[in-house]
Design a protein around this motif. Structure first.
Motif, PDB file in Angstrom:
ATOM      1  N   ILE A  13       0.939  -1.051  -0.089  1.00  0.00           N
ATOM      2  CA  ILE A  13      -0.091  -0.018   0.142  1.00  0.00           C
ATOM      3  C   ILE A  13       1.088   1.117   0.074  1.00  0.00           C
ATOM      4  O   ILE A  13       1.857   1.389   0.744  1.00  0.00           O
ATOM      5  CB  ILE A  13      -0.914   0.149   0.948  1.00  0.00           C
ATOM      6  CG1 ILE A  13      -1.817  -1.156   1.443  1.00  0.00           C
ATOM      7  CG2 ILE A  13      -1.802   1.219   1.362  1.00  0.00           C
ATOM      8  CD1 ILE A  13      -2.845  -1.369   0.190  1.00  0.00           C
ATOM      9  N   TYR A  14       0.561   2.040  -0.772  1.00  0.00           N
ATOM     10  CA  TYR A  14       1.248   3.236  -0.998  1.00  0.00           C
ATOM     11  C   TYR A  14       0.591   4.757  -0.779  1.00  0.00           C
ATOM     12  O   TYR A  14      -0.785   4.527  -1.190  1.00  0.00           O
ATOM     13  CB  TYR A  14       2.078   3.552  -2.682  1.00  0.00           C
ATOM     14  CG  TYR A  14       3.123   2.361  -2.879  1.00  0.00           C
ATOM     15  CD1 TYR A  14       4.358   2.590  -2.563  1.00  0.00           C
ATOM     16  CD2 TYR A  14       2.527   1.185  -3.064  1.00  0.00           C
ATOM     17  CE1 TYR A  14       5.220   1.498  -2.857  1.00  0.00           C
ATOM     18  CE2 TYR A  14       3.380   0.001  -3.636  1.00  0.00           C
ATOM     19  CZ  TYR A  14       4.837   0.407  -3.244  1.00  0.00           C
ATOM     20  OH  TYR A  14       5.609  -0.591  -3.795  1.00  0.00           O
ATOM     21  N   ALA A  15       0.933   5.860  -0.588  1.00  0.00           N
ATOM     22  CA  ALA A  15       0.354   7.076  -0.384  1.00  0.00           C
ATOM     23  C   ALA A  15       1.025   7.968  -1.389  1.00  0.00           C
ATOM     24  O   ALA A  15       2.248   7.792  -1.610  1.00  0.00           O
ATOM     25  CB  ALA A  15       0.430   7.761   1.067  1.00  0.00           C
ATOM     26  N   PRO A  16       0.149   8.456  -2.042  1.00  0.00           N
ATOM     27  CA  PRO A  16       0.717   9.781  -2.990  1.00  0.00           C
ATOM     28  C   PRO A  16       1.464  10.705  -2.439  1.00  0.00           C
ATOM     29  O   PRO A  16       0.596  11.317  -1.530  1.00  0.00           O
ATOM     30  CB  PRO A  16      -0.687  10.046  -4.263  1.00  0.00           C
ATOM     31  CG  PRO A  16      -1.771   9.701  -3.523  1.00  0.00           C
ATOM     32  CD  PRO A  16      -1.330   8.566  -2.144  1.00  0.00           C
ATOM     33  N   ASP A  17       2.457  11.114  -2.656  1.00  0.00           N
ATOM     34  CA  ASP A  17       3.207  12.062  -1.754  1.00  0.00           C
ATOM     35  C   ASP A  17       3.607  13.166  -2.769  1.00  0.00           C
ATOM     36  O   ASP A  17       4.337  12.861  -3.741  1.00  0.00           O
ATOM     37  CB  ASP A  17       4.487  11.321  -1.046  1.00  0.00           C
ATOM     38  CG  ASP A  17       4.940  12.038   0.094  1.00  0.00           C
ATOM     39  OD1 ASP A  17       4.173  13.218   0.497  1.00  0.00           O
ATOM     40  OD2 ASP A  17       5.983  12.088   0.492  1.00  0.00           O
ATOM     41  N   ARG A  18       3.471  14.434  -2.240  1.00  0.00           N
ATOM     42  CA  ARG A  18       4.000  15.531  -3.185  1.00  0.00           C
ATOM     43  C   ARG A  18       5.405  15.766  -2.725  1.00  0.00           C
ATOM     44  O   ARG A  18       5.571  16.042  -1.680  1.00  0.00           O
ATOM     45  CB  ARG A  18       2.839  16.722  -2.908  1.00  0.00           C
ATOM     46  CG  ARG A  18       1.495  16.546  -3.397  1.00  0.00           C
ATOM     47  CD  ARG A  18       1.395  16.790  -4.756  1.00  0.00           C
ATOM     48  NE  ARG A  18       1.323  17.970  -5.268  1.00  0.00           N
ATOM     49  CZ  ARG A  18       1.419  18.193  -6.294  1.00  0.00           C
ATOM     50  NH1 ARG A  18       1.205  17.612  -7.564  1.00  0.00           N
ATOM     51  NH2 ARG A  18       1.613  19.608  -6.546  1.00  0.00           N
ATOM     52  N   VAL A  19       6.437  15.752  -3.680  1.00  0.00           N
ATOM     53  CA  VAL A  19       7.862  16.115  -3.316  1.00  0.00           C
ATOM     54  C   VAL A  19       8.404  17.316  -4.192  1.00  0.00           C
ATOM     55  O   VAL A  19       7.640  17.452  -5.155  1.00  0.00           O
ATOM     56  CB  VAL A  19       8.638  14.914  -3.295  1.00  0.00           C
ATOM     57  CG1 VAL A  19       8.219  14.039  -2.323  1.00  0.00           C
ATOM     58  CG2 VAL A  19       8.723  14.414  -4.683  1.00  0.00           C
ATOM     59  N   GLY A  20       9.248  17.924  -3.787  1.00  0.00           N
ATOM     60  CA  GLY A  20       9.808  19.015  -4.850  1.00  0.00           C
ATOM     61  C   GLY A  20      10.484  18.453  -5.934  1.00  0.00           C
ATOM     62  O   GLY A  20      11.223  17.336  -6.008  1.00  0.00           O
ATOM     63  N   SER A  21      10.483  19.038  -7.009  1.00  0.00           N
ATOM     64  CA  SER A  21      11.115  18.583  -8.328  1.00  0.00           C
ATOM     65  C   SER A  21      12.271  19.479  -8.754  1.00  0.00           C
ATOM     66  O   SER A  21      12.509  20.460  -8.097  1.00  0.00           O
ATOM     67  CB  SER A  21      10.039  18.768  -9.363  1.00  0.00           C
ATOM     68  OG  SER A  21      10.571  18.433 -10.652  1.00  0.00           O
ATOM     69  N   ASP A  22      13.320  18.907  -9.598  1.00  0.00           N
ATOM     70  CA  ASP A  22      14.218  19.429 -10.118  1.00  0.00           C
ATOM     71  C   ASP A  22      13.769  20.936 -10.833  1.00  0.00           C
ATOM     72  O   ASP A  22      14.466  21.823 -10.985  1.00  0.00           O
ATOM     73  CB  ASP A  22      15.242  18.702 -10.823  1.00  0.00           C
ATOM     74  CG  ASP A  22      15.839  17.649  -9.784  1.00  0.00           C
ATOM     75  OD1 ASP A  22      16.037  17.831  -8.748  1.00  0.00           O
ATOM     76  OD2 ASP A  22      16.156  16.837 -10.582  1.00  0.00           O
ATOM     77  N   TYR A  23      12.648  20.790 -11.336  1.00  0.00           N
ATOM     78  CA  TYR A  23      11.926  21.635 -12.010  1.00  0.00           C
ATOM     79  C   TYR A  23      11.111  22.532 -11.226  1.00  0.00           C
ATOM     80  O   TYR A  23      10.981  22.581 -10.073  1.00  0.00           O
ATOM     81  CB  TYR A  23      11.169  21.216 -13.288  1.00  0.00           C
ATOM     82  CG  TYR A  23      10.856  22.017 -14.553  1.00  0.00           C
ATOM     83  CD1 TYR A  23      11.823  22.669 -15.205  1.00  0.00           C
ATOM     84  CD2 TYR A  23       9.649  22.270 -14.789  1.00  0.00           C
ATOM     85  CE1 TYR A  23      11.440  23.564 -16.026  1.00  0.00           C
ATOM     86  CE2 TYR A  23       9.045  23.192 -15.651  1.00  0.00           C
ATOM     87  CZ  TYR A  23      10.060  23.838 -16.388  1.00  0.00           C
ATOM     88  OH  TYR A  23       9.699  24.653 -17.610  1.00  0.00           O
ATOM     89  N   VAL A  24      10.527  23.391 -11.936  1.00  0.00           N
ATOM     90  CA  VAL A  24       9.392  24.308 -11.081  1.00  0.00           C
ATOM     91  C   VAL A  24       8.339  23.362 -10.370  1.00  0.00           C
ATOM     92  O   VAL A  24       7.757  22.743 -11.399  1.00  0.00           O
ATOM     93  CB  VAL A  24       9.008  25.541 -11.931  1.00  0.00           C
ATOM     94  CG1 VAL A  24       8.138  26.474 -10.891  1.00  0.00           C
ATOM     95  CG2 VAL A  24      10.228  26.157 -12.270  1.00  0.00           C
ATOM     96  N   GLY A  25       7.870  23.685  -9.146  1.00  0.00           N
ATOM     97  CA  GLY A  25       6.745  22.974  -8.635  1.00  0.00           C
ATOM     98  C   GLY A  25       6.984  21.600  -8.095  1.00  0.00           C
ATOM     99  O   GLY A  25       8.100  21.427  -7.626  1.00  0.00           O
ATOM    100  N   LYS A  26       6.109  20.828  -7.931  1.00  0.00           N
ATOM    101  CA  LYS A  26       6.003  19.461  -7.169  1.00  0.00           C
ATOM    102  C   LYS A  26       5.574  18.588  -8.054  1.00  0.00           C
ATOM    103  O   LYS A  26       4.916  18.798  -9.033  1.00  0.00           O
ATOM    104  CB  LYS A  26       5.447  19.820  -5.873  1.00  0.00           C
ATOM    105  CG  LYS A  26       5.656  20.785  -4.881  1.00  0.00           C
ATOM    106  CD  LYS A  26       4.975  20.409  -3.665  1.00  0.00           C
ATOM    107  CE  LYS A  26       5.353  21.502  -2.547  1.00  0.00           C
ATOM    108  NZ  LYS A  26       6.602  20.938  -1.882  1.00  0.00           N
ATOM    109  N   LYS A  27       6.250  17.255  -7.715  1.00  0.00           N
ATOM    110  CA  LYS A  27       5.476  16.243  -8.435  1.00  0.00           C
ATOM    111  C   LYS A  27       5.280  15.019  -7.461  1.00  0.00           C
ATOM    112  O   LYS A  27       5.230  15.070  -6.288  1.00  0.00           O
ATOM    113  CB  LYS A  27       6.552  15.543  -9.524  1.00  0.00           C
ATOM    114  CG  LYS A  27       7.780  14.882  -8.775  1.00  0.00           C
ATOM    115  CD  LYS A  27       8.867  14.486  -9.750  1.00  0.00           C
ATOM    116  CE  LYS A  27      10.089  14.006  -8.906  1.00  0.00           C
ATOM    117  NZ  LYS A  27      11.107  13.363  -9.589  1.00  0.00           N
ATOM    118  N   THR A  28       4.240  14.121  -7.886  1.00  0.00           N
ATOM    119  CA  THR A  28       3.778  13.267  -6.970  1.00  0.00           C
ATOM    120  C   THR A  28       4.548  11.849  -7.097  1.00  0.00           C
ATOM    121  O   THR A  28       4.859  11.319  -8.132  1.00  0.00           O
ATOM    122  CB  THR A  28       2.207  12.932  -7.536  1.00  0.00           C
ATOM    123  OG1 THR A  28       1.553  14.075  -7.448  1.00  0.00           O
ATOM    124  CG2 THR A  28       1.574  12.148  -6.549  1.00  0.00           C
TER     125      THR A  28
END
Length: 104
Positions: A13-28
């Motif tokens: 079981i996984y939870a979608p987690d928002r993390v910082g990206s090398d590009y602008v914004g965040k990725k899941t």
């Protein structure tokens, strides 16, 4: 409904987690929460015609113990180690939980 030990499969079981990206914004990215043992009933693939074209949809139904910590929106690794399904619906019964998933 009594769940037999013989037909159980380990499901991560996984939870979608928002993390910082090398590009602008965040990725899941999926974050592992743990695993549960469940009876898995895969559904047949369905071909449907939509505006974007034909799409194939499939999923599975899981039978879990009552205290399993699965929530709608969680990701599940049913058919492998990586997340491949999303939890859509949870129905609670006095003795078990029925979880409906969709393949992603």
């Amino acid at each position: 409904m009594q769940v037999s030990q013989r037909g159980l499969r380990r499901v991560n079981i996984y939870a979608p987690d928002r993390v910082g990206s090398d590009y602008v914004g965040k990725k899941t990215e999926p974050r592992l929460l743990g695993f549960v043992y469940a009876q898995v009933f895969p559904e047949a693939e369905k071909l449907s015609g939509e505006r974007q074209g034909q799409t194939i949809s499939s999923g599975a139904t899981l039978i879990l113990r009552r205290g399993a910590g699965v929530n709608p929106g969680d990701l599940a690794g049913i058919f492998g180690e990586q997340p491949d399904s999303r939890v859509l619906e949870i129905r609670r019964s006095p003795s078990h939980i029925t979880v409906r998933t969709q393949r992603i």
